[in-house]
Design a protein around this motif. Sequence first.
Motif, PDB file in Angstrom:
ATOM      1  N   LEU A   1       0.778  -1.269  -0.064  1.00  0.00           N
ATOM      2  CA  LEU A   1      -0.032  -0.133   0.006  1.00  0.00           C
ATOM      3  C   LEU A   1       0.827   1.172  -0.141  1.00  0.00           C
ATOM      4  CD1 LEU A   1      -2.704  -1.289   2.388  1.00  0.00           C
ATOM      5  CD2 LEU A   1      -3.154  -0.880  -0.022  1.00  0.00           C
ATOM      6  N   ASP A   2       2.234   1.160   0.078  1.00  0.00           N
ATOM      7  CA  ASP A   2       3.099   2.093  -0.259  1.00  0.00           C
ATOM      8  C   ASP A   2       2.629   3.366  -1.314  1.00  0.00           C
ATOM      9  OD1 ASP A   2       4.301   1.332   1.909  1.00  0.00           O
ATOM     10  OD2 ASP A   2       6.072   0.669   1.054  1.00  0.00           O
ATOM     11  N   ALA A   3       2.389   2.800  -2.516  1.00  0.00           N
ATOM     12  CA  ALA A   3       1.902   3.620  -3.563  1.00  0.00           C
ATOM     13  C   ALA A   3       0.559   4.339  -3.306  1.00  0.00           C
ATOM     14  CB  ALA A   3       1.723   2.725  -4.837  1.00  0.00           C
ATOM     15  N   ALA A   4      -0.233   3.754  -2.803  1.00  0.00           N
ATOM     16  CA  ALA A   4      -1.509   4.350  -2.261  1.00  0.00           C
ATOM     17  C   ALA A   4      -1.331   5.586  -1.076  1.00  0.00           C
ATOM     18  CB  ALA A   4      -2.412   3.376  -1.910  1.00  0.00           C
ATOM     19  N   LYS A   5      -0.617   5.156  -0.167  1.00  0.00           N
ATOM     20  CA  LYS A   5      -0.067   6.229   0.686  1.00  0.00           C
ATOM     21  C   LYS A   5       0.814   7.511   0.217  1.00  0.00           C
ATOM     22  CE  LYS A   5       0.072   2.769   4.416  1.00  0.00           C
ATOM     23  NZ  LYS A   5       1.180   2.225   5.398  1.00  0.00           N
ATOM     24  N   LEU A   6       1.429   7.231  -0.713  1.00  0.00           N
ATOM     25  CA  LEU A   6       2.322   8.276  -1.427  1.00  0.00           C
ATOM     26  C   LEU A   6       1.117   9.041  -2.161  1.00  0.00           C
ATOM     27  CD1 LEU A   6       4.641   9.695  -2.243  1.00  0.00           C
ATOM     28  CD2 LEU A   6       4.884   8.142  -4.278  1.00  0.00           C
TER      29      LEU A   6
ATOM     30  N   ALA B   1      -4.827  -2.713  -2.985  1.00  0.00           N
ATOM     31  CA  ALA B   1      -4.270  -1.341  -3.155  1.00  0.00           C
ATOM     32  C   ALA B   1      -5.046  -0.874  -4.366  1.00  0.00           C
ATOM     33  CB  ALA B   1      -2.718  -1.557  -3.601  1.00  0.00           C
ATOM     34  N   ALA B   2      -5.478  -1.693  -5.498  1.00  0.00           N
ATOM     35  CA  ALA B   2      -6.413  -1.202  -6.548  1.00  0.00           C
ATOM     36  C   ALA B   2      -7.492  -0.515  -5.946  1.00  0.00           C
ATOM     37  CB  ALA B   2      -6.531  -2.284  -7.538  1.00  0.00           C
ATOM     38  N   SER B   3      -8.079  -0.787  -4.914  1.00  0.00           N
ATOM     39  CA  SER B   3      -9.428  -0.319  -4.300  1.00  0.00           C
ATOM     40  C   SER B   3      -8.758   1.214  -4.130  1.00  0.00           C
ATOM     41  CB  SER B   3      -9.992  -1.144  -3.333  1.00  0.00           C
ATOM     42  OG  SER B   3      -9.282  -0.754  -2.031  1.00  0.00           O
TER      43      SER B   3
ATOM     44  N   ILE C   1     -10.645  -0.022   0.355  1.00  0.00           N
ATOM     45  CA  ILE C   1     -11.887   0.868   0.230  1.00  0.00           C
ATOM     46  C   ILE C   1     -13.148   0.088  -0.006  1.00  0.00           C
ATOM     47  CG2 ILE C   1     -12.845   2.804  -0.846  1.00  0.00           C
ATOM     48  CD1 ILE C   1     -10.687   3.657   0.667  1.00  0.00           C
ATOM     49  N   ALA C   2     -14.237  -0.104   0.872  1.00  0.00           N
ATOM     50  CA  ALA C   2     -15.298  -0.657   0.526  1.00  0.00           C
ATOM     51  C   ALA C   2     -16.017  -0.491  -0.968  1.00  0.00           C
ATOM     52  CB  ALA C   2     -16.465  -0.580   1.692  1.00  0.00           C
ATOM     53  N   ASP C   3     -16.129   0.607  -1.144  1.00  0.00           N
ATOM     54  CA  ASP C   3     -16.757   1.217  -2.298  1.00  0.00           C
ATOM     55  C   ASP C   3     -15.937   2.181  -3.132  1.00  0.00           C
ATOM     56  OD1 ASP C   3     -18.598   1.661  -4.439  1.00  0.00           O
ATOM     57  OD2 ASP C   3     -20.197   2.446  -3.349  1.00  0.00           O
TER      58      ASP C   3
END
Length: 120
Positions: free
Chosen positions: A16-21, A54-56, A112-114
């Motif tokens: 999830l590093d990319a999402a956090k960035l 991560a894709a969500s 992320i749920a939705d």
Amino acid sequence: MTDTQPPVAQPAPGDLDAAKLVYILYFISVVVGITALAGVIFAYLKRGTASAIAASHLTFQIRTFWIGLLFVVISGITMIVLVGWLLGLATVIWFLIRSIKGFMLASEGKAIADPETWLW
């Protein structure tokens, strides 16, 4: 019979590093707007190779950018009648809520749920 729960899928370390960035770039964009553009480009580049969790987050971030841009344009147009200032403030608050919520879920390793919602 024992009632066992199926194991919860945990993201790999660093997944999830990319999402956090991207969330961090979005936070910075409240002051320096161009970093949001860098964040959405990075999210598009990473989404194809990311895990489901991560894709969500990356999908959520891409939608946050485009929906936010739509509201910024609408608020810019309506600033002529002074309603745009309130809509612009509401857009910034909405953007921050989505980014904070997403960052907290990413920190916990949850999806992320939705991710396609317009709300938070």
